[in-house]
Design a protein around this motif. Structure first.
Motif, PDB file in Angstrom:
ATOM      1  N   PRO A 103       0.912  -1.190  -0.094  1.00 32.16           N
ATOM      2  CA  PRO A 103      -0.112   0.025  -0.099  1.00 32.16           C
ATOM      3  C   PRO A 103       0.771   1.283  -0.127  1.00 32.16           C
ATOM      4  O   PRO A 103       0.603   2.159  -0.674  1.00 32.16           O
ATOM      5  CB  PRO A 103      -1.087  -0.241   1.350  1.00 32.16           C
ATOM      6  N   SER A 104       2.012   1.304   0.789  1.00 35.92           N
ATOM      7  CA  SER A 104       2.813   2.411   0.854  1.00 35.92           C
ATOM      8  C   SER A 104       3.506   2.657  -0.683  1.00 35.92           C
ATOM      9  O   SER A 104       3.667   3.850  -1.005  1.00 35.92           O
ATOM     10  CB  SER A 104       4.074   2.307   1.945  1.00 35.92           C
ATOM     11  N   ARG A 105       3.766   1.700  -1.282  1.00 39.33           N
ATOM     12  CA  ARG A 105       4.439   1.947  -2.549  1.00 39.33           C
ATOM     13  C   ARG A 105       3.349   2.614  -3.642  1.00 39.33           C
ATOM     14  O   ARG A 105       3.929   3.328  -4.490  1.00 39.33           O
ATOM     15  CB  ARG A 105       4.770   0.370  -3.342  1.00 39.33           C
ATOM     16  N   ARG A 106       1.990   2.426  -3.562  1.00 38.47           N
ATOM     17  CA  ARG A 106       1.195   3.282  -4.252  1.00 38.47           C
ATOM     18  C   ARG A 106       1.402   4.763  -4.060  1.00 38.47           C
ATOM     19  O   ARG A 106       1.037   5.601  -5.327  1.00 38.47           O
ATOM     20  CB  ARG A 106      -0.166   3.148  -3.739  1.00 38.47           C
ATOM     21  N   LEU A 107       2.208   5.265  -3.143  1.00 42.26           N
ATOM     22  CA  LEU A 107       2.495   6.757  -3.162  1.00 42.26           C
ATOM     23  C   LEU A 107       3.830   7.143  -3.454  1.00 42.26           C
ATOM     24  O   LEU A 107       4.151   8.204  -3.499  1.00 42.26           O
ATOM     25  CB  LEU A 107       2.167   7.038  -1.669  1.00 42.26           C
ATOM     26  N   ILE A 108       4.721   5.869  -3.954  1.00 41.26           N
ATOM     27  CA  ILE A 108       5.997   6.285  -3.886  1.00 41.26           C
ATOM     28  C   ILE A 108       6.414   7.343  -5.170  1.00 41.26           C
ATOM     29  O   ILE A 108       7.488   7.878  -5.111  1.00 41.26           O
ATOM     30  CB  ILE A 108       7.014   5.029  -3.985  1.00 41.26           C
ATOM     31  N   SER A 109       5.502   7.276  -6.130  1.00 39.97           N
ATOM     32  CA  SER A 109       5.907   8.033  -7.268  1.00 39.97           C
ATOM     33  C   SER A 109       5.846   9.564  -6.872  1.00 39.97           C
ATOM     34  O   SER A 109       6.567  10.385  -7.464  1.00 39.97           O
ATOM     35  CB  SER A 109       5.012   7.861  -8.581  1.00 39.97           C
ATOM     36  N   TYR A 110       4.734   9.923  -6.132  1.00 43.37           N
ATOM     37  CA  TYR A 110       4.684  11.184  -5.419  1.00 43.37           C
ATOM     38  C   TYR A 110       5.978  11.658  -4.542  1.00 43.37           C
ATOM     39  O   TYR A 110       6.113  12.724  -4.586  1.00 43.37           O
ATOM     40  CB  TYR A 110       3.416  11.264  -4.763  1.00 43.37           C
ATOM     41  N   ALA A 117       0.092  13.579  -3.215  1.00 42.26           N
ATOM     42  CA  ALA A 117      -0.733  12.524  -3.731  1.00 42.26           C
ATOM     43  C   ALA A 117      -2.140  12.980  -3.374  1.00 42.26           C
ATOM     44  O   ALA A 117      -2.564  13.923  -2.539  1.00 42.26           O
ATOM     45  CB  ALA A 117      -0.608  10.937  -3.311  1.00 42.26           C
ATOM     46  N   PRO A 118      -3.216  12.445  -4.305  1.00 44.17           N
ATOM     47  CA  PRO A 118      -4.584  12.776  -4.201  1.00 44.17           C
ATOM     48  C   PRO A 118      -5.112  12.267  -2.639  1.00 44.17           C
ATOM     49  O   PRO A 118      -4.578  11.241  -2.223  1.00 44.17           O
ATOM     50  CB  PRO A 118      -5.294  12.172  -5.275  1.00 44.17           C
ATOM     51  N   ASP A 119      -5.866  13.157  -2.112  1.00 44.54           N
ATOM     52  CA  ASP A 119      -6.476  12.911  -0.619  1.00 44.54           C
ATOM     53  C   ASP A 119      -7.191  11.320  -0.577  1.00 44.54           C
ATOM     54  O   ASP A 119      -6.985  10.586   0.239  1.00 44.54           O
ATOM     55  CB  ASP A 119      -7.424  13.889  -0.279  1.00 44.54           C
ATOM     56  N   ALA A 120      -7.851  11.143  -1.777  1.00 44.44           N
ATOM     57  CA  ALA A 120      -8.657   9.647  -2.082  1.00 44.44           C
ATOM     58  C   ALA A 120      -7.559   8.669  -1.648  1.00 44.44           C
ATOM     59  O   ALA A 120      -7.574   7.555  -0.964  1.00 44.44           O
ATOM     60  CB  ALA A 120      -9.440   9.736  -3.190  1.00 44.44           C
ATOM     61  N   LEU A 121      -6.539   8.862  -2.386  1.00 45.02           N
ATOM     62  CA  LEU A 121      -5.571   7.640  -2.612  1.00 45.02           C
ATOM     63  C   LEU A 121      -4.821   7.728  -1.176  1.00 45.02           C
ATOM     64  O   LEU A 121      -4.451   6.474  -0.622  1.00 45.02           O
ATOM     65  CB  LEU A 121      -4.403   7.992  -3.602  1.00 45.02           C
ATOM     66  N   LYS A 122      -4.416   8.887  -0.494  1.00 45.25           N
ATOM     67  CA  LYS A 122      -3.932   8.854   0.713  1.00 45.25           C
ATOM     68  C   LYS A 122      -4.679   7.955   1.596  1.00 45.25           C
ATOM     69  O   LYS A 122      -4.274   7.351   2.547  1.00 45.25           O
ATOM     70  CB  LYS A 122      -3.551  10.262   1.201  1.00 45.25           C
ATOM     71  N   GLN A 123      -6.053   8.189   1.598  1.00 46.82           N
ATOM     72  CA  GLN A 123      -6.897   7.640   2.781  1.00 46.82           C
ATOM     73  C   GLN A 123      -7.170   6.267   2.487  1.00 46.82           C
ATOM     74  O   GLN A 123      -6.998   5.295   3.245  1.00 46.82           O
ATOM     75  CB  GLN A 123      -8.391   8.300   2.493  1.00 46.82           C
ATOM     76  N   GLU A 124      -6.867   5.648   0.993  1.00 44.46           N
ATOM     77  CA  GLU A 124      -6.931   4.150   0.903  1.00 44.46           C
ATOM     78  C   GLU A 124      -5.804   3.622   1.271  1.00 44.46           C
ATOM     79  O   GLU A 124      -5.882   2.617   1.968  1.00 44.46           O
ATOM     80  CB  GLU A 124      -6.985   4.052  -0.724  1.00 44.46           C
ATOM     81  N   VAL A 125      -4.646   4.120   1.353  1.00 45.41           N
ATOM     82  CA  VAL A 125      -3.419   3.863   1.615  1.00 45.41           C
ATOM     83  C   VAL A 125      -3.559   3.763   3.284  1.00 45.41           C
ATOM     84  O   VAL A 125      -3.229   2.673   4.083  1.00 45.41           O
ATOM     85  CB  VAL A 125      -2.257   4.757   1.240  1.00 45.41           C
ATOM     86  N   LEU A 173       1.739  11.366   4.151  1.00 39.93           N
ATOM     87  CA  LEU A 173       0.793  10.871   5.232  1.00 39.93           C
ATOM     88  C   LEU A 173       0.799  11.799   6.603  1.00 39.93           C
ATOM     89  O   LEU A 173      -0.243  11.726   7.580  1.00 39.93           O
ATOM     90  CB  LEU A 173       0.623   9.567   5.526  1.00 39.93           C
ATOM     91  N   ASP A 174       1.906  12.311   6.925  1.00 39.58           N
ATOM     92  CA  ASP A 174       2.212  13.102   7.993  1.00 39.58           C
ATOM     93  C   ASP A 174       1.918  12.181   9.421  1.00 39.58           C
ATOM     94  O   ASP A 174       1.215  12.466  10.218  1.00 39.58           O
ATOM     95  CB  ASP A 174       1.292  14.433   8.094  1.00 39.58           C
ATOM     96  N   TRP A 175       2.558  10.853   9.115  1.00 39.31           N
ATOM     97  CA  TRP A 175       2.199   9.976  10.012  1.00 39.31           C
ATOM     98  C   TRP A 175       3.429   9.086  10.342  1.00 39.31           C
ATOM     99  O   TRP A 175       4.131   8.384   9.442  1.00 39.31           O
ATOM    100  CB  TRP A 175       1.141   8.980   9.483  1.00 39.31           C
ATOM    101  N   ASP A 176       3.775   8.942  11.565  1.00 41.16           N
ATOM    102  CA  ASP A 176       4.972   8.137  12.174  1.00 41.16           C
ATOM    103  C   ASP A 176       4.205   6.798  12.238  1.00 41.16           C
ATOM    104  O   ASP A 176       3.907   6.379  13.266  1.00 41.16           O
ATOM    105  CB  ASP A 176       5.683   8.462  13.296  1.00 41.16           C
ATOM    106  N   VAL A 177       4.237   5.964  11.090  1.00 45.00           N
ATOM    107  CA  VAL A 177       3.609   4.576  11.133  1.00 45.00           C
ATOM    108  C   VAL A 177       4.115   3.542  12.025  1.00 45.00           C
ATOM    109  O   VAL A 177       3.444   3.044  12.734  1.00 45.00           O
ATOM    110  CB  VAL A 177       3.471   4.015   9.745  1.00 45.00           C
ATOM    111  N   LEU A 178       5.492   3.642  12.156  1.00 47.64           N
ATOM    112  CA  LEU A 178       6.073   2.682  12.767  1.00 47.64           C
ATOM    113  C   LEU A 178       5.974   3.047  14.527  1.00 47.64           C
ATOM    114  O   LEU A 178       5.946   1.966  15.352  1.00 47.64           O
ATOM    115  CB  LEU A 178       7.636   2.613  12.642  1.00 47.64           C
ATOM    116  N   ALA A 179       5.644   4.162  14.942  1.00 48.29           N
ATOM    117  CA  ALA A 179       5.654   4.455  16.078  1.00 48.29           C
ATOM    118  C   ALA A 179       4.353   3.917  16.985  1.00 48.29           C
ATOM    119  O   ALA A 179       3.948   3.671  17.816  1.00 48.29           O
ATOM    120  CB  ALA A 179       5.277   6.081  16.506  1.00 48.29           C
ATOM    121  N   GLU A 180       3.469   3.211  15.846  1.00 44.26           N
ATOM    122  CA  GLU A 180       2.127   2.552  16.251  1.00 44.26           C
ATOM    123  C   GLU A 180       2.482   1.114  16.891  1.00 44.26           C
ATOM    124  O   GLU A 180       1.511   0.588  17.278  1.00 44.26           O
ATOM    125  CB  GLU A 180       1.102   2.599  15.021  1.00 44.26           C
ATOM    126  N   ILE A 181       3.580   0.605  16.481  1.00 43.06           N
ATOM    127  CA  ILE A 181       3.899  -0.650  16.753  1.00 43.06           C
ATOM    128  C   ILE A 181       5.077  -0.680  17.994  1.00 43.06           C
ATOM    129  O   ILE A 181       6.243  -0.447  17.715  1.00 43.06           O
ATOM    130  CB  ILE A 181       4.337  -1.379  15.821  1.00 43.06           C
TER     131      ILE A 181
END
Length: 225
Positions: A103-110, A117-125, A173-181
């Motif tokens: 899912p993260s890779r979907r944003l890598i081109s941006y 990235a479009p907000d809708a795509l960010k939300q999907e990821v 995403l302005d999100w520290d994803v790894l901090a969630e684990i």
């Protein structure tokens, strides 16, 4: 000798490179980018990484290559002896790939283009990442390694999966994803500070100018069509 085909900016390439270095297997690197006939000759889908084994057979897909290396060079094991424990290691790898990396890779081109990235795509990821977080919370031990007391292929695999998650989370995403684990960031620091981790990161950084030149050329070629 094994030949590793691809480029050091690829996290999947670095999974294989780390595995070869950890298992002390001699290999040589062949710099090759996607979109070339040379890559198609060793990778049916034209994907990085690929290897050419000592017997001349070429293989692609990182999980396939990891299993081949483990079975062919078992002296320094990266999977437990127990079939159940091996499956548990592969389960961590698969969930990290499906619910973190892909899912993260979907944003890598941006990320590469420096655009938002479009907000809708960010939300999907975000939604897919939010499914992966509780799963990895349940599966990862960090005692001290990700699957338990022994260093395994899951440590290598997830470390380089996280490379994509980190850059996408911070820039898109302005999100520290790894901090969630809990435990993930401390473990990640240990992985980065290892001799092999530092070597691969240095090689990655050194490769980026050439890689970005390739990316910009690909973008320009697409826009000119």
């Amino acid at each position: 000798m094994i030949t590793l085909h691809g480029f050091a900016a690829s996290n999947y390439y670095n999974i294989i490179k780390h595995t070869l270095l950890y298992k002390e297997i001699p290999f040589q690197e062949n710099l090759i980018f996607t979109g070339s006939d040379e890559l198609l000759a060793v990778s049916p889908m034209g994907k990085v990484p690929a290897i050419t084994a000592a017997d001349g057979i070429s293989l692609s897909e990182s999980s396939v290559i990891c299993d081949f290396i483990e079975e062919t060079y078992p002296a320094i094991p990266l999977y437990p002896e127990s079939a159940t424990e091996r499956a548990a290691v592969r389960q961590i790898m698969k969930i990290a790939e499906l619910y973190f990396e892909l899912p993260s890779r979907r944003l890598i081109s941006y990320v590469f283009s420096g655009t938002d990235a479009p907000d809708a795509l960010k939300q999907e990821v975000r939604q897919v990442l939010a499914r992966g977080i509780p799963a990895l919370n349940r599966l990862c031990h960090f005692s001290p390694w990700i699957a338990g007391k022994e260093f395994t292929m899951a440590d290598i695999y997830v470390h380089y999966v996280n490379a994509i998650v980190n850059v996408v989370g911070s820039t898109q995403l302005d999100w520290d994803v790894l901090a969630e684990i809990p435990g993930m960031k401390e473990w990640s620091k240990t992985m980065r500070q290892s001799d092999i981790g530092q070597k691969i990161e240095a090689d990655r950084v050194a490769s980026m100018p050439k890689f970005m030149t390739h990316v910009k050329a690909q973008i320009q070629a697409t826009q000119s069509k």
